[in-house]
Design a protein around this motif. Structure first.
Motif, PDB file in Angstrom:
ATOM      1  N   ASP A 162       0.927  -1.369   0.114  1.00  0.00           N
ATOM      2  CA  ASP A 162      -0.147   0.016   0.001  1.00  0.00           C
ATOM      3  C   ASP A 162       0.830   1.272   0.035  1.00  0.00           C
ATOM      4  O   ASP A 162       0.947   2.118  -0.789  1.00  0.00           O
ATOM      5  CB  ASP A 162      -0.957  -0.032   1.375  1.00  0.00           C
ATOM      6  N   ARG A 181       2.163   1.629  -3.616  1.00  0.00           N
ATOM      7  CA  ARG A 181       1.279   2.312  -4.375  1.00  0.00           C
ATOM      8  C   ARG A 181       1.331   3.683  -4.525  1.00  0.00           C
ATOM      9  O   ARG A 181       1.472   4.527  -5.444  1.00  0.00           O
ATOM     10  CB  ARG A 181       0.057   1.875  -4.332  1.00  0.00           C
ATOM     11  N   ARG A 187       1.744   4.218 -13.770  1.00  0.00           N
ATOM     12  CA  ARG A 187       1.568   3.043 -12.788  1.00  0.00           C
ATOM     13  C   ARG A 187       2.478   1.914 -13.059  1.00  0.00           C
ATOM     14  O   ARG A 187       2.306   1.171 -14.127  1.00  0.00           O
ATOM     15  CB  ARG A 187      -0.071   2.523 -12.846  1.00  0.00           C
ATOM     16  N   ARG A 226      -4.690  -6.981  -4.164  1.00  0.00           N
ATOM     17  CA  ARG A 226      -3.583  -5.793  -4.424  1.00  0.00           C
ATOM     18  C   ARG A 226      -2.802  -5.822  -5.556  1.00  0.00           C
ATOM     19  O   ARG A 226      -1.908  -4.943  -5.886  1.00  0.00           O
ATOM     20  CB  ARG A 226      -2.444  -5.709  -2.886  1.00  0.00           C
TER      21      ARG A 226
END
Length: 315
Positions: A154, A157, A188, A207
């Motif tokens: 997380d 990201r 990304r 994820r």
């Protein structure tokens, strides 16, 4: 979600020799090989149209595991950066980076720079890790490495996104007002989750942009793929997952030496027919590996696969 390869076609990549030398898969000739051998293999795969080259990740191997694992594990960022400079098109995959061993800002700095320098060729493959002493040596939490990986993902990201000053607030990590440039070339970074345990499958569903199974035979893949799709839908995920598989060892042609009873050998048509079954099982990309007795034989195998087998994979 960040898809790497075109949907509906079977892509192919390979784990590089030399850079990791577990006795499970390393060939005897790799023990005395080095950077020149690694470079030639990478160039051959790039010319042969391989979708990616992959490297492993371990910081340090304890003596109790040095027999089966060896202590030869090249650093993935250094190795992929070296290969980025001598290849043109092939993607660069960490398979897998044990990102829980490092602070996410450190990981983000390394891999963002790699993506920037390579012109957007990075695929970040990640896994939880399994060597307790390695975690203890760097002060990472081995018993809670699954939760550590989830939070690290997380945080990554955010840290690998487009923002010069990324922000994240978690249980272990928090950062804001800390700038990192250069930013990745890709908008990304594709993140592929490695592992076949229930936790890894859940992580891939919740994820990941892709899934890298660890040793699943063909017959187990459909159930794992279905499970990831089910968990992804339950979590509200809408983007695609790119599903991978590691094939049996291959040899294009008749080897004339003992390649092991599980190796797939023979003419291009027969190999392609066998490998096309992966696509029918729902697989998007296969990681192939070749039996070889020296670098020249391996590069010949890579070239033959690209020229003779690969054009038949999507017939």
């Amino acid at each position: 979600m960040a898809r790497v390869f075109p949907e509906g076609r079977l892509a192919y990549g390979m784990q590089l020799p030399v850079q990791s030398q577990s006795t499970i898969y390393a060939e005897p000739w790799e023990a005395s090989a080095g950077a020149a051998d690694l470079a030639e293999v990478a160039r051959a795969a790039d010319r042969a149209g391989f979708g990616y080259l992959a490297t492993c990740d371990h910081v340090a191997i304890p003596r109790r595991l040095a027999g089966p694992m060896s202590t030869i594990w090249y650093d993935p960022v250094a190795t992929l950066a070296f290969l980025a400079g001598i290849t043109e098109r092939v993607r660069l995959l960490s398979h897998v980076a044990i990102v829980g061993l490092r602070h996410p800002l450190v990981t983000a700095k390394q891999y963002a720079t790699l993506d920037h320098l390579s012109g957007g060729r990075l695929i970040l493959g990640v896994g939880a890790g399994h060597v307790q002493e390695e975690f203890e040596a760097v002060g990472a939490d081995f018993p809670r490495r699954g939760a550590l990986l989830d939070e690290t993902l997380d945080a990554l990201r955010a840290a690998l996104g487009p923002e010069e000053y990324p922000e994240f607030e978690g249980e272990r990590f928090s950062f804001r007002d800390l700038g990192q440039r250069p930013r990745p070339a890709q908008e990304r970074i594709p993140v592929w989750i490695g592992g076949s345990s229930p936790a890894a499958v859940r992580r891939a569903a919740e994820r990941g942009d892709g899934w890298l199974p660890q040793g699943d035979p063909r017959e187990k893949l459909p159930a794992q793929i279905a499970r990831i799709k089910e968990l992804r839908a339950a979590a509200g995920g809408t983007g695609p997952v790119e599903f991978g598989a590691i094939t049996e060892a291959l040899y294009v042609g008749e080897p004339g030496w003992d390649t092991g009873r599980r190796a797939l050998t023979g003419k291009a048509e027969a190999l392609a027919e066998s490998l096309r079954e992966y696509r029918a099982l729902g697989v998007d990309q296969i990681q192939v590996r070749f039996r070889s007795r020296d670098r020249a034989e391996l590069t010949d195998q890579i070239t033959a696969f690209g020229a003779e087998v690969a054009p038949l994979l999507n017939d």
